[in-house]
Design an enzyme around this catalytic site. Sequence first.
Site, PDB file in Angstrom:
ATOM      1  N   THR A  15      24.554  45.085  34.794  1.00  0.00           N
ATOM      2  CA  THR A  15      24.297  45.872  33.629  1.00  0.00           C
ATOM      3  C   THR A  15      22.994  45.501  33.014  1.00  0.00           C
ATOM      4  O   THR A  15      22.243  46.331  32.369  1.00  0.00           O
ATOM      5  CB  THR A  15      25.137  45.326  32.559  1.00  0.00           C
ATOM      6  OG1 THR A  15      26.671  45.546  33.085  1.00  0.00           O
ATOM      7  CG2 THR A  15      25.182  46.323  31.117  1.00  0.00           C
ATOM      8  N   ASP A  59      26.216  46.262  41.842  1.00  0.00           N
ATOM      9  CA  ASP A  59      27.163  45.855  40.811  1.00  0.00           C
ATOM     10  C   ASP A  59      27.660  44.554  41.392  1.00  0.00           C
ATOM     11  O   ASP A  59      27.866  44.637  42.421  1.00  0.00           O
ATOM     12  CB  ASP A  59      28.151  46.934  40.858  1.00  0.00           C
ATOM     13  CG  ASP A  59      29.072  46.620  39.790  1.00  0.00           C
ATOM     14  OD1 ASP A  59      29.179  47.282  38.634  1.00  0.00           O
ATOM     15  OD2 ASP A  59      29.691  45.560  39.864  1.00  0.00           O
ATOM     16  N   SER A  60      27.861  43.478  40.620  1.00  0.00           N
ATOM     17  CA  SER A  60      28.415  42.499  41.389  1.00  0.00           C
ATOM     18  C   SER A  60      29.544  42.382  41.957  1.00  0.00           C
ATOM     19  O   SER A  60      29.878  41.233  42.483  1.00  0.00           O
ATOM     20  CB  SER A  60      28.232  41.202  40.160  1.00  0.00           C
ATOM     21  OG  SER A  60      29.048  41.229  39.378  1.00  0.00           O
ATOM     22  N   SER A  61      30.322  43.316  41.664  1.00  0.00           N
ATOM     23  CA  SER A  61      31.483  43.406  42.410  1.00  0.00           C
ATOM     24  C   SER A  61      31.232  43.437  43.949  1.00  0.00           C
ATOM     25  O   SER A  61      32.115  43.537  44.828  1.00  0.00           O
ATOM     26  CB  SER A  61      32.388  44.761  41.991  1.00  0.00           C
ATOM     27  OG  SER A  61      32.651  44.340  40.583  1.00  0.00           O
ATOM     28  N   ASP A  92      30.289  39.825  36.398  1.00  0.00           N
ATOM     29  CA  ASP A  92      31.602  39.898  36.727  1.00  0.00           C
ATOM     30  C   ASP A  92      31.771  38.897  37.811  1.00  0.00           C
ATOM     31  O   ASP A  92      32.867  38.154  38.007  1.00  0.00           O
ATOM     32  CB  ASP A  92      31.836  41.375  37.475  1.00  0.00           C
ATOM     33  CG  ASP A  92      32.108  42.386  36.344  1.00  0.00           C
ATOM     34  OD1 ASP A  92      32.190  41.809  35.139  1.00  0.00           O
ATOM     35  OD2 ASP A  92      32.398  43.525  36.910  1.00  0.00           O
ATOM     36  N   THR A 279      43.932  23.916  39.953  1.00  0.00           N
ATOM     37  CA  THR A 279      45.260  24.351  39.077  1.00  0.00           C
ATOM     38  C   THR A 279      44.784  25.642  38.319  1.00  0.00           C
ATOM     39  O   THR A 279      43.478  25.801  38.221  1.00  0.00           O
ATOM     40  CB  THR A 279      45.311  23.296  37.980  1.00  0.00           C
ATOM     41  OG1 THR A 279      46.133  23.848  36.884  1.00  0.00           O
ATOM     42  CG2 THR A 279      43.887  22.821  37.286  1.00  0.00           C
ATOM     43  N   GLN A 280      45.842  26.358  37.940  1.00  0.00           N
ATOM     44  CA  GLN A 280      45.919  27.684  37.649  1.00  0.00           C
ATOM     45  C   GLN A 280      45.330  27.530  35.995  1.00  0.00           C
ATOM     46  O   GLN A 280      44.761  28.821  35.105  1.00  0.00           O
ATOM     47  CB  GLN A 280      47.151  28.474  37.504  1.00  0.00           C
ATOM     48  CG  GLN A 280      47.454  28.838  39.003  1.00  0.00           C
ATOM     49  CD  GLN A 280      48.882  29.659  38.832  1.00  0.00           C
ATOM     50  OE1 GLN A 280      49.408  30.172  37.705  1.00  0.00           O
ATOM     51  NE2 GLN A 280      49.353  29.627  40.277  1.00  0.00           N
ATOM     52  N   CYS A 281      45.485  26.261  35.567  1.00  0.00           N
ATOM     53  CA  CYS A 281      45.225  25.894  34.045  1.00  0.00           C
ATOM     54  C   CYS A 281      43.491  26.105  34.013  1.00  0.00           C
ATOM     55  O   CYS A 281      42.962  26.017  34.729  1.00  0.00           O
ATOM     56  CB  CYS A 281      45.467  24.893  33.636  1.00  0.00           C
ATOM     57  SG  CYS A 281      47.573  24.614  33.524  1.00  0.00           S
TER      58      CYS A 281
HETATM   59  N1  ASP Z   1      30.065  45.326  36.558  1.00  0.00           N
HETATM   60  C1  ASP Z   1      28.742  44.707  36.080  1.00  0.00           C
HETATM   61  C2  ASP Z   1      28.423  43.728  37.145  1.00  0.00           C
HETATM   62  O1  ASP Z   1      29.080  42.629  37.628  1.00  0.00           O
HETATM   63  C3  ASP Z   1      29.031  44.056  34.782  1.00  0.00           C
HETATM   64  C4  ASP Z   1      27.759  43.286  34.196  1.00  0.00           C
HETATM   65  O2  ASP Z   1      26.813  43.412  34.556  1.00  0.00           O
HETATM   66  O3  ASP Z   1      28.014  42.402  33.535  1.00  0.00           O
HETATM   67  O4  ASP Z   1      27.683  43.819  37.941  1.00  0.00           O
END
Ligand code: ASP
Length: 348
Positions: A15, A59-61, A92, A279-281
């Site tokens: 972003t 996009d970092s995904s 992300d 741990t999930q915590c």
């Molecule tokens: N979806 C975006 C990403 O991780 C969100 C961000 O940039 O913060 O690439």
Amino acid sequence: MSKKPNILLVYTGGTIGMIKDYKTNALKAFDFSQIVEKIPELQQLNCKITSVSFDEPIDSSNMNTKYYADVVEIIEENYLNYDGFVVLTGSDTMSYTSSAISFMFENLQKPIIFTGSQLPIGDLRTDAKENLITSIEIACANNNGVPIISEVCLYFEYKLYRANRTTKISSEQFEAFTSMNFPPLAESGVHLKFNESLIYQPKNKEKNLIVRKELVDEVVILKLFPGISKLVVESILNIPNLKGVVLETYGSGNGPNSENFIFLLKKAIDKGIKIINVTQCKSGRVMMGHYDTSLLLREIGVINGKDITTESAIAKLMYLLNEYLSIEDFKKTFEMSLRGELTDKYHF
Ligand code: ASP
């Protein structure tokens, strides 16, 4: 560093480097070479800024180990010519990426600061400017020419964290990250205050930078939940060529002590699969043996992730699996702090 610090901005996507297309209302990447024109305030910083961008910002995904290696390569190629690096990625997966980069460099003596933003840089209420400007200031900060930071960090919303301690906690708030098991390394208010006692100090300045670009991605994160079936656990542990598992357990590292579950884990360990107990915590640590429900995990050779985050555990696993260590050395090395990613009796 008597001259102005030289800072390299590496834009991978996210972003922070986007602008709104007002016709479609969609966000799209802008030409990052124009960053100084987009943020004229950058000219007021007492440093020289150069920027490089991924040819196709992501996009970092879509982040993966190949892109990690690309970031590492950009920094490696420019390491001697710059005093500090600011890496811009989407938030992300920023904790995963920055944790991985922290393991891919050894003997780092310059700052690598990850940052990004929740709102695009052109947005009126954007958090991008502050995040970017302060990250650059941090990358420039030095005491008589010696950089204050010589590790991989993540800066977001007035706080500088050790990157491999962070987790993204909000998709909405500007304060998108936290580091529950380790305090911030610096806070930005009227002054930029560094917590120097927590910041990593390179012990031997003579040591050469070691750079690793190969990671093993035959790994999985297995999160336990009450009712998880034998079929699910068995199927995951039988993935062909699986080399490592980050096992997200309950509380202080507890899991079912049923015969079935322990048998499946033991079989996987006997096949050479490394299983890490985290741990999930959100805070606290794994203490195997504290309850009956973690005693058997310890006995069958599950590795203690202590207070490491899942993001950092998967990165450390990907890195250490490529080091071809013996079972004993793998366990010993995983359980010690290599880049300050977990709290143990050794200081990193
Ligand atoms: N979806 C975006 C990403 O991780 C969100 C961000 O940039 O913060 O690439």
